[in-house]
Design a protein around this motif. Structure first.
Motif, mmCIF file in Angstrom:
data_model
loop_
_atom_site.group_PDB
_atom_site.id
_atom_site.type_symbol
_atom_site.label_atom_id
_atom_site.label_comp_id
_atom_site.label_asym_id
_atom_site.label_seq_id
_atom_site.Cartn_x
_atom_site.Cartn_y
_atom_site.Cartn_z
ATOM 1 N N LYS A 79 8.657 0.172 12.251
ATOM 2 C CA LYS A 79 8.829 -0.942 11.308
ATOM 3 C C LYS A 79 10.128 -1.694 11.478
ATOM 4 O O LYS A 79 10.154 -2.905 11.612
ATOM 5 C CB LYS A 79 8.717 -0.397 9.880
ATOM 6 N N ASP B 194 17.774 -1.000 3.240
ATOM 7 C CA ASP B 194 16.862 0.146 3.176
ATOM 8 C C ASP B 194 17.483 1.371 3.828
ATOM 9 O O ASP B 194 18.165 1.266 4.846
ATOM 10 C CB ASP B 194 15.549 -0.161 3.897
ATOM 11 N N THR C 98 11.627 4.478 4.667
ATOM 12 C CA THR C 98 10.324 4.264 4.046
ATOM 13 C C THR C 98 9.548 5.565 4.116
ATOM 14 O O THR C 98 9.478 6.201 5.174
ATOM 15 C CB THR C 98 9.545 3.146 4.759
ATOM 16 N N LYS D 265 5.877 7.284 3.568
ATOM 17 C CA LYS D 265 4.439 7.035 3.437
ATOM 18 C C LYS D 265 3.726 8.362 3.208
ATOM 19 O O LYS D 265 4.026 9.358 3.867
ATOM 20 C CB LYS D 265 3.893 6.351 4.695
ATOM 21 N N GLU E 158 3.131 4.345 -0.624
ATOM 22 C CA GLU E 158 4.313 3.989 0.152
ATOM 23 C C GLU E 158 5.488 3.711 -0.775
ATOM 24 O O GLU E 158 5.328 3.072 -1.814
ATOM 25 C CB GLU E 158 4.022 2.755 1.014
ATOM 26 N N VAL F 78 9.783 2.681 -0.624
ATOM 27 C CA VAL F 78 10.996 2.344 0.117
ATOM 28 C C VAL F 78 12.209 2.831 -0.680
ATOM 29 O O VAL F 78 12.305 2.588 -1.875
ATOM 30 C CB VAL F 78 11.108 0.827 0.361
#
Length: 255
Positions: free
Chosen positions: A140, A152, A155, A157, A172, A174
């Protein structure tokens, strides 16, 4: 083997297999784990009455009632924030990145009340560490639209299949860099988990154990016992003491 194939076939009929191993001696730990994995069940080693009570009484509901099947977790760190990472443990649970979205790939089941903790060792982008770092895969944050993302941290998932479905559901989340806190401000669960991970690395004499000693692992875990209603965490402290007593003096003291 043909036994594993039979168990996998029955798994498709909704029959789950949990295996409990008892006693000592000629103990096929790896084979039992493989069979229970094929049967979408759990595997337990019962070596004393306390462990038997834990599996068949205290945690019976979690062990017998599956609430999510083929549970998968994929973590992607932002290379602008984290320049290197390493998963601690779970060596036999790793999936290729392309398997995360593949619903035909078998994964672990989650029972009612179960919790799972995964610990990563990370090197932040502003760290002075001289650790050699391999080139990151293209994910990503390597794409053009995200290449300048500096807020960020990572992430997370999460995929799972409802019990009566063969189609997974994706969640998901963040996490921002503000999620980074010092050890002293972390939860009791985190500090205790970190102590357990450190203990495992010492027992295996891991090349990544760093400056960890039995003493500082004990001192990290002891203030993080929490409620510990079943005394499982207190039992861990005794394991650390026992392991420390079996080591040469210099290994115990860290000198």
């Amino acid at each position: 083997s043909s036994l594993v194939e039979l168990i996998e076939e029955k798994r498709n009929d909704g029959i789950y297999l949990t295996i409990c191993g008892f006693g000592m001696g000629n103990y096929k730990d790896g084979r039992m784990e493989q069979i229970s994995n094929a049967g979408n069940g759990n595997y337990f080693y019962i070596d004393n009455i306390r462990e038997a009570k834990k599996v068949f009484v205290t945690q019976m509901r979690a062990n017998m009632f599956t609430i999510a099947k083929d549970v998968k977790i994929q973590i992607e760190f932002n290379p602008n924030t984290v320049k290197a990472y390493r998963l601690i443990g779970y060596e036999n649970r790793l999936l290729a990145k392309e398997d995360f979205d593949d619903d035909t790939k078998d994964a672990g089941e989650l029972g009612a009340g179960h919790t799972v903790t995964a610990i990563y060792e990370v090197i932040l982008s502003d760290s002075k560490s001289k650790q050699a770092i391999a080139k990151a895969a293209d994910l990503k944050y390597q794409t053009k639209s995200n290449s300048d993302n500096n807020s960020d941290l990572m992430t997370v998932k999460f995929r799972y299949k409802p019990i009566k479905s063969d189609e997974s559901i994706l969640l998901e989340q963040v996490l921002n860099k503000s999620a980074i806190i010092g050890l002293e401000n972390s939860s009791e669960n985190y500090r205790f988990s970190a102590a357990v991970a450190g203990f495992g690395m010492l027992l295996r004499d891991s090349e990544f154990k760093g400056a960890a000693t039995y003493d500082n692992i004990y001192n990290l875990a002891k203030p993080a016992l929490g409620k510990d209603e079943e005394n499982y965490r207190a039992e861990f402290l005794q394991l650390v003491k026992t392991a420390s007593a079996l080591q040469p003096l210099e290994a115990s003291t860290g000198n």
